[in-house]
Write a protein that holds these residues in place. Structure first.
Motif, PDB file in Angstrom:
ATOM      1  N   PRO A   1     -36.140  22.775 -16.620  1.00 17.55           N
ATOM      2  CA  PRO A   1     -36.302  21.656 -15.115  1.00 17.55           C
ATOM      3  C   PRO A   1     -35.350  21.867 -14.822  1.00 17.55           C
ATOM      4  N   LEU A   2     -34.896  21.257 -13.292  1.00 21.74           N
ATOM      5  CA  LEU A   2     -33.888  20.930 -12.229  1.00 21.74           C
ATOM      6  C   LEU A   2     -34.191  19.203 -11.299  1.00 21.74           C
ATOM      7  N   VAL A   3     -32.710  19.433 -11.826  1.00 20.02           N
ATOM      8  CA  VAL A   3     -32.307  17.504 -11.461  1.00 20.02           C
ATOM      9  C   VAL A   3     -31.208  18.092 -10.269  1.00 20.02           C
ATOM     10  N   ARG A   4     -31.447  17.077  -8.816  1.00 26.10           N
ATOM     11  CA  ARG A   4     -30.065  17.173  -9.030  1.00 26.10           C
ATOM     12  C   ARG A   4     -29.730  15.923  -8.320  1.00 26.10           C
ATOM     13  N   TYR A   5     -27.929  15.276  -8.247  1.00 22.73           N
ATOM     14  CA  TYR A   5     -27.495  14.462  -8.502  1.00 22.73           C
ATOM     15  C   TYR A   5     -26.613  14.818  -7.365  1.00 22.73           C
ATOM     16  N   ARG A   6     -26.208  13.489  -6.027  1.00 23.71           N
ATOM     17  CA  ARG A   6     -25.015  13.085  -5.438  1.00 23.71           C
ATOM     18  C   ARG A   6     -23.510  13.841  -5.829  1.00 23.71           C
ATOM     19  N   ASN A   7     -23.539  12.786  -7.313  1.00 23.95           N
ATOM     20  CA  ASN A   7     -22.448  13.425  -7.985  1.00 23.95           C
ATOM     21  C   ASN A   7     -22.765  13.726  -8.917  1.00 23.95           C
ATOM     22  N   PRO A   8     -22.861  15.193  -8.446  1.00 26.41           N
ATOM     23  CA  PRO A   8     -23.196  15.858 -10.773  1.00 26.41           C
ATOM     24  C   PRO A   8     -22.450  15.688 -11.009  1.00 26.41           C
ATOM     25  N   VAL A   9     -21.433  16.012 -10.943  1.00 30.02           N
ATOM     26  CA  VAL A   9     -19.907  15.161 -11.809  1.00 30.02           C
ATOM     27  C   VAL A   9     -20.201  13.833 -12.891  1.00 30.02           C
ATOM     28  N   LYS A  10     -20.793  12.839 -11.736  1.00 32.19           N
ATOM     29  CA  LYS A  10     -21.101  11.708 -13.487  1.00 32.19           C
ATOM     30  C   LYS A  10     -22.208  12.207 -13.239  1.00 32.19           C
ATOM     31  N   GLY A  11     -22.922  13.014 -12.693  1.00 31.09           N
ATOM     32  CA  GLY A  11     -23.954  12.766 -13.049  1.00 31.09           C
ATOM     33  C   GLY A  11     -24.158  13.847 -14.913  1.00 31.09           C
ATOM     34  N   ILE A  12     -23.451  14.753 -15.245  1.00 31.36           N
ATOM     35  CA  ILE A  12     -23.311  15.657 -15.825  1.00 31.36           C
ATOM     36  C   ILE A  12     -22.654  14.264 -16.804  1.00 31.36           C
ATOM     37  N   ASP A  13     -21.953  13.354 -16.623  1.00 31.15           N
ATOM     38  CA  ASP A  13     -21.318  12.683 -17.840  1.00 31.15           C
ATOM     39  C   ASP A  13     -22.106  11.556 -18.581  1.00 31.15           C
ATOM     40  N   TRP A  14     -22.705  11.411 -17.068  1.00 34.61           N
ATOM     41  CA  TRP A  14     -24.129  10.115 -17.782  1.00 34.61           C
ATOM     42  C   TRP A  14     -25.503  10.665 -18.794  1.00 34.61           C
ATOM     43  N   LEU A  15     -25.353  12.428 -18.173  1.00 37.55           N
ATOM     44  CA  LEU A  15     -26.944  12.981 -18.872  1.00 37.55           C
ATOM     45  C   LEU A  15     -25.896  13.309 -20.812  1.00 37.55           C
ATOM     46  N   VAL A  16     -24.886  13.130 -20.487  1.00 37.40           N
ATOM     47  CA  VAL A  16     -23.917  13.576 -21.609  1.00 37.40           C
ATOM     48  C   VAL A  16     -23.820  12.164 -22.957  1.00 37.40           C
ATOM     49  N   GLN A  17     -23.246  11.325 -21.861  1.00 37.23           N
ATOM     50  CA  GLN A  17     -23.359  10.144 -22.784  1.00 37.23           C
ATOM     51  C   GLN A  17     -25.268   9.685 -22.944  1.00 37.23           C
ATOM     52  N   ALA A  18     -25.304   9.330 -21.841  1.00 37.56           N
ATOM     53  CA  ALA A  18     -26.495   8.156 -22.171  1.00 37.56           C
ATOM     54  C   ALA A  18     -28.121   9.324 -23.038  1.00 37.56           C
ATOM     55  N   PHE A  19     -28.036  10.518 -22.889  1.00 35.01           N
ATOM     56  CA  PHE A  19     -28.680  11.236 -23.388  1.00 35.01           C
ATOM     57  C   PHE A  19     -28.588  12.291 -24.524  1.00 35.01           C
ATOM     58  N   GLY A  20     -27.156  12.482 -24.724  1.00 33.16           N
ATOM     59  CA  GLY A  20     -27.187  13.434 -25.792  1.00 33.16           C
ATOM     60  C   GLY A  20     -27.116  15.342 -25.506  1.00 33.16           C
ATOM     61  N   PHE A  21     -26.938  15.196 -23.495  1.00 33.10           N
ATOM     62  CA  PHE A  21     -26.808  16.620 -23.641  1.00 33.10           C
ATOM     63  C   PHE A  21     -25.566  17.414 -23.502  1.00 33.10           C
ATOM     64  N   GLU A  22     -25.093  18.615 -23.831  1.00 37.55           N
ATOM     65  CA  GLU A  22     -23.590  18.806 -24.110  1.00 37.55           C
ATOM     66  C   GLU A  22     -24.234  20.389 -23.302  1.00 37.55           C
ATOM     67  N   VAL A  23     -22.765  20.235 -22.317  1.00 37.19           N
ATOM     68  CA  VAL A  23     -22.278  20.464 -21.197  1.00 37.19           C
ATOM     69  C   VAL A  23     -22.324  21.799 -21.978  1.00 37.19           C
ATOM     70  N   HIS A  24     -23.474  23.467 -20.778  1.00 33.80           N
ATOM     71  CA  HIS A  24     -23.201  24.410 -21.189  1.00 33.80           C
ATOM     72  C   HIS A  24     -22.360  25.840 -20.452  1.00 33.80           C
ATOM     73  N   ALA A  25     -22.124  25.245 -18.778  1.00 35.59           N
ATOM     74  CA  ALA A  25     -21.613  25.654 -17.903  1.00 35.59           C
ATOM     75  C   ALA A  25     -21.431  25.070 -17.212  1.00 35.59           C
ATOM     76  N   ILE A  26     -20.299  25.131 -16.040  1.00 35.01           N
ATOM     77  CA  ILE A  26     -20.336  24.309 -14.824  1.00 35.01           C
ATOM     78  C   ILE A  26     -19.975  25.251 -13.360  1.00 35.01           C
ATOM     79  N   HIS A  27     -20.552  25.625 -12.292  1.00 33.41           N
ATOM     80  CA  HIS A  27     -20.198  26.580 -11.754  1.00 33.41           C
ATOM     81  C   HIS A  27     -19.877  25.862 -10.068  1.00 33.41           C
ATOM     82  N   LYS A  28     -18.359  25.884 -10.349  1.00 33.97           N
ATOM     83  CA  LYS A  28     -17.411  25.049  -8.714  1.00 33.97           C
ATOM     84  C   LYS A  28     -17.270  26.036  -7.658  1.00 33.97           C
ATOM     85  N   ASP A  29     -17.576  25.708  -6.150  1.00 30.16           N
ATOM     86  CA  ASP A  29     -16.700  26.913  -5.609  1.00 30.16           C
ATOM     87  C   ASP A  29     -15.862  26.221  -5.127  1.00 30.16           C
TER      88      ASP A  29
END
Length: 115
Positions: A6-34
């Motif tokens: 599954p794929l979801v997009r965010y205008r501000n992915p840093v904020k989205g990722i932080d929220w997913l971790v805090q709200a739903f208990g996700f863990e960051v596996h990898a982040i690739h930045k330009d």
């Protein structure tokens, strides 16, 4: 190896990722930045599952499917009438992929990247 994500997009992915971790208990596996620090691709896990996310307009979720030959897959999809929304290209995170919409407008992503 998983082949459908599954794929979801965010205008501000840093904020989205932080929220997913805090709200739903996700863990960051990898982040690739330009080079400008913009998140182009990230992977988060929860239990045995994984989602992909990155910068983009939020909307209906998409599905990412790992394929062995994205060039042949792209040609087949175009021949069947898929609406290409992102042309086939090599990505900075190591995938060769493209995006398209199916006959009902659902978004699909196909590429070689398998986390």
């Amino acid at each position: 190896m998983r082949t459908v994500y599954p794929l979801v997009r965010y205008r501000n992915p840093v904020k989205g990722i932080d929220w997913l971790v805090q709200a739903f208990g996700f863990e960051v596996h990898a982040i690739h930045k330009d080079d400008d620090g913009v998140v182009g691709h990230a992977e988060l896990t929860v239990g045995t599952g994984m989602i992909m996310t990155g910068t983009g307009e939020p909307g209906g979720p998409g599905i990412y499917v790992v394929v062995d030959d994205p060039d042949a897959h792209h040609a087949r999809a175009v021949a069947a009438g898929a609406e290409v929304t992102r042309e086939l290209a090599d990505q900075s995170y190591g995938s060769r992929d493209y995006a398209c919409k199916d006959l009902e407008g659902n978004e699909w992503f196909f590429g070689t990247y398998g986390p």
